[in-house]
Every structure is written in structure tokens, then in C-alpha cells.
Scaffold this motif. Structure first.
Motif, PDB file in Angstrom:
ATOM      1  N   LEU A  58      -8.208   1.281  -1.536  1.00 25.35           N
ATOM      2  CA  LEU A  58      -6.889   1.717  -1.098  1.00 25.35           C
ATOM      3  C   LEU A  58      -5.801   1.257  -2.070  1.00 25.35           C
ATOM      4  O   LEU A  58      -5.975   0.244  -2.767  1.00 25.35           O
ATOM      5  N   PRO A  59      -4.692   1.976  -2.141  1.00 21.12           N
ATOM      6  CA  PRO A  59      -3.591   1.567  -3.014  1.00 21.12           C
ATOM      7  C   PRO A  59      -3.169   0.133  -2.711  1.00 21.12           C
ATOM      8  O   PRO A  59      -2.990  -0.241  -1.549  1.00 21.12           O
ATOM      9  N   LYS A  63      -4.099   4.315  -6.366  1.00 24.41           N
ATOM     10  CA  LYS A  63      -4.188   5.392  -5.382  1.00 24.41           C
ATOM     11  C   LYS A  63      -5.578   5.379  -4.764  1.00 24.41           C
ATOM     12  O   LYS A  63      -6.514   4.796  -5.303  1.00 24.41           O
ATOM     13  N   LYS A  64      -5.679   6.012  -3.612  1.00 20.96           N
ATOM     14  CA  LYS A  64      -6.927   6.012  -2.851  1.00 20.96           C
ATOM     15  C   LYS A  64      -8.080   6.504  -3.711  1.00 20.96           C
ATOM     16  O   LYS A  64      -7.989   7.541  -4.367  1.00 20.96           O
ATOM     17  N   TYR A 111      -6.773   5.642 -11.538  1.00 21.90           N
ATOM     18  CA  TYR A 111      -6.663   4.966 -10.247  1.00 21.90           C
ATOM     19  C   TYR A 111      -6.199   3.516 -10.381  1.00 21.90           C
ATOM     20  O   TYR A 111      -6.171   2.792  -9.401  1.00 21.90           O
ATOM     21  N   GLU A 130       0.846   4.228  -2.812  1.00 19.65           N
ATOM     22  CA  GLU A 130       0.360   5.498  -2.286  1.00 19.65           C
ATOM     23  C   GLU A 130       1.382   6.611  -2.462  1.00 19.65           C
ATOM     24  O   GLU A 130       1.026   7.780  -2.693  1.00 19.65           O
ATOM     25  N   GLU A 131       2.659   6.268  -2.398  1.00 24.14           N
ATOM     26  CA  GLU A 131       3.723   7.267  -2.465  1.00 24.14           C
ATOM     27  C   GLU A 131       4.315   7.403  -3.870  1.00 24.14           C
ATOM     28  O   GLU A 131       5.487   7.728  -4.037  1.00 24.14           O
ATOM     29  N   GLU A 137       0.820  -1.208   0.000  1.00 26.15           N
ATOM     30  CA  GLU A 137       0.000   0.000   0.000  1.00 26.15           C
ATOM     31  C   GLU A 137       0.855   1.260   0.000  1.00 26.15           C
ATOM     32  O   GLU A 137       0.593   2.201  -0.759  1.00 26.15           O
TER      33      GLU A 137
END
Length: 284
Positions: free
Chosen positions: A235-236, A134-135, A147, A38-39, A34
Motif C-alpha cells: 500500500l502507498p 502507489k498500490k 511504485y 495514493e492521491e 497513505e
């Protein structure tokens, strides 16, 4: 890019597949989890690889794990091919049918399939899966592909007696250990020319049972991202599996056919590689 994870179960390291060769990128990336997605990990990894770093090569004999680490969710779409609805005597859904697989069902693409204790009707289902990048919450369909991190091959194994005959939700027959072999790799979107036109096949002991194409999906990926995000936050790293075409054991006439110890299931999708599972009995 094509992302892999390799090594002993539970101790996998991140890698990449370049020109069919495997390379260790654990000096650049901690894991495909995740936090990685996310990053903006995909873009960072791409830039790092463009600098042509010296990477250790990974021998082809080393086990492949799931190309993503255990996610917060594995979400599946049921009855998403018209012909599969017909073979199972189910109505064509007007909205996506959603169910979950336990995250503990996730395993490597070539790991053994463990037939569950007291199983009577373990079945196969080749599926196109995608991973959330990504979220995502209340996403517009027009923006949905922003996404998506990438695509992978998944076998949505199902125990039909648990799923259909034991009452309650489908999750009973979907979440057993080894019931979600993913991979061999996660292909980023740029690796796939047309995700809506991917040939797919599955054999059992060398005989073809599923032979279809993602063009036959009832609900396409952009709509699924939009739809799911109306009900829950994605969520990622979350895995979404898009449904299976005709040819599952449950639908075989005149009598259904189910897996037994010693059977070999092989499956593949153009651009997403192939996987192979040997069915073995449950043991303590």
C-alpha cells in the motif's frame, strides 16, 4: 524533493528540506501518509513548490520525526548482503527472506533507542529503505520503480536473544519500540543518482563497524517490489527495508558486541543524510 516531518512525537507536521533549510508545508499537505501517496501527493506538492509559495521556516533545533507517517506495513529483507550471511554463518538465500517490524517500532531519526525490558543482545543494522508510492499487486519487475516514492536511511535494530533464542519468527526481536528510526528525510527518486551505488556507514561510540555500499545487495529494489507483490498487496506509504551489510554486533569475533545504555550509534548514507541514537534503558 526531500520530505521531512517535524515536531513533538505523535504531533508531527509535514515539511520539506530545501538547501539544508527546513520548511513547513502543512498549509499544502495534511501529512505524508497513505492518502498522500495514493492521491498523487508527490506530484501535487512538487507543483505547489514550483510556484514559490511563502513557507514558514522550521528551526533546526526542532525534533524530526519519521519522514512518513505510520504505514500499514514495515517489511524487511533478511540476509541480503553476501558478507553479512557469512558473518552470521547463514546460507546465501536463493529467494528473499521476509519478515515484519511492528509499525510501533517506527520513530524519528535521532530519537533515543530504548533498550527493551530484559534485553540481553540489542544490535544495530544500517539499511536502505524505500517507501511505496502507489498500490502494488503482482507488479512486473520492469515496472517496479514506478511504485517507489523514494528512499530513506533506516536502522533495523534487533534484539538477538528475542530473535534467535526464543523460538518462532524473527519479529520478536525486531518490533520493539524505537527499533526503526527512519530518516532524517525521504528523498524522491530523482534525488539519488544511482540507488545501486550508495556508500553507507555506521559507528558505535565513534568506532566504525559497518562500511559498505548498496552495490552489494543480493536482491535489488526492482526485484524486491516484484517479489513482495506476489505475496501481498503493498500500500502507498509502506516501508520496505532492504537488509544490512556486514559489521553487526552479532558477527563480531571472537565475541559478539551488543549495545548498552549510554552507547551512541551514528549512521549515514550518501544522499540520504545521517542519524544518531543514544541508547537508554527501558523505564515504565
Amino acid at each position: 524533493m526531500k520530505l521531512i516531518r517535524f515536531g513533538e512525537a505523535g504531533k508531527e507536521k509535514p515539511g520539506v528540506l530545501i538547501d539544508e533549510k527546513r520548511f513547513d508545508v502543512s498549509s499544502i499537505v495534511t501529512d505524508y501518509n497513505e492518502a498522500f501517496f495514493e492521491e498523487n501527493g508527490l506530484e501535487k506538492l512538487k507543483k505547489a513548490l514550483e510556484s514559490n509559495p511563502v513557507l514558514p521556516e522550521v528551526d533546526a533545533s526542532v525534533r524530526l520525526g519519521s519522514p512518513v507517517a505510520r504505514p500499514s506495513k514495515i517489511i524487511c529483507i533478511g540476509l541480503n548482503y553476501v558478507d553479512h550471511c557469512r558473518e552470521t554463518n547463514a546460507p546465501i538465500p536463493t529467494e528473499p527472506i521476509i519478515f515484519f517490524k511492528s509499525t510501533t517500532s517506527l520513530c524519528g531519526p535521532n530519537d533515543d533507542l530504548i533498550i527493551p525490558k530484559n534485553s540481553e543482545k540489542t544490535d544495530w543494522e544500517i539499511e536502505l529503505a524505500f517507501v511505496v508510492g502507489k498500490k502494488a499487486s503482482y507488479v512486473e519487475e520492469a515496472d517496479a520503480l514506478d511504485y517507489v516514492a523514494g528512499y530513506a536511511l533506516l536502522n533495523d535494530y534487533s534484539e538477538r536473544a528475542f530473535q534467535i533464542e526464543r523460538g518462532g519468527q524473527w519479529a520478536k526481536g525486531k518490533g520493539c519500540d524505537t527499533f526503526a528510526p527512519l530518516g532524517p528525510f525521504l528523498a524522491t527518486q530523482d534525488e539519488i543518482a544511482d540507488v545501486n551505488n550508495i556508500p553507507m556507514w555506521l559507528t558505535v561510540n565513534g568506532k566504525t563497524f559497518q562500511n559498505s555500499n548498496t552495490s552489494n545487495l543480493v536482491f535489488k529494489i526492482p526485484f524486491l517490489v516484484h517479489y513482495l507483490s506476489q505475496f501481498m498487496t503493498l500500500l502507498p506509504g509502506d516501508i520496505i527495508s532492504t537488509g544490512t551489510p556486514p559489521g553487526v554486533g552479532l558477527g563480531i569475533k571472537p565475541e559478539p558486541l551488543y549495545l548498552k545504555a549510554g552507547d551512541v550509534v551514528e549512521l549515514g548514507m550518501d544522499g540520504l543524510g545521517s542519524s544518531k541514537q543514544l541508547a537508554v534503558p527501558y523505564t515504565k
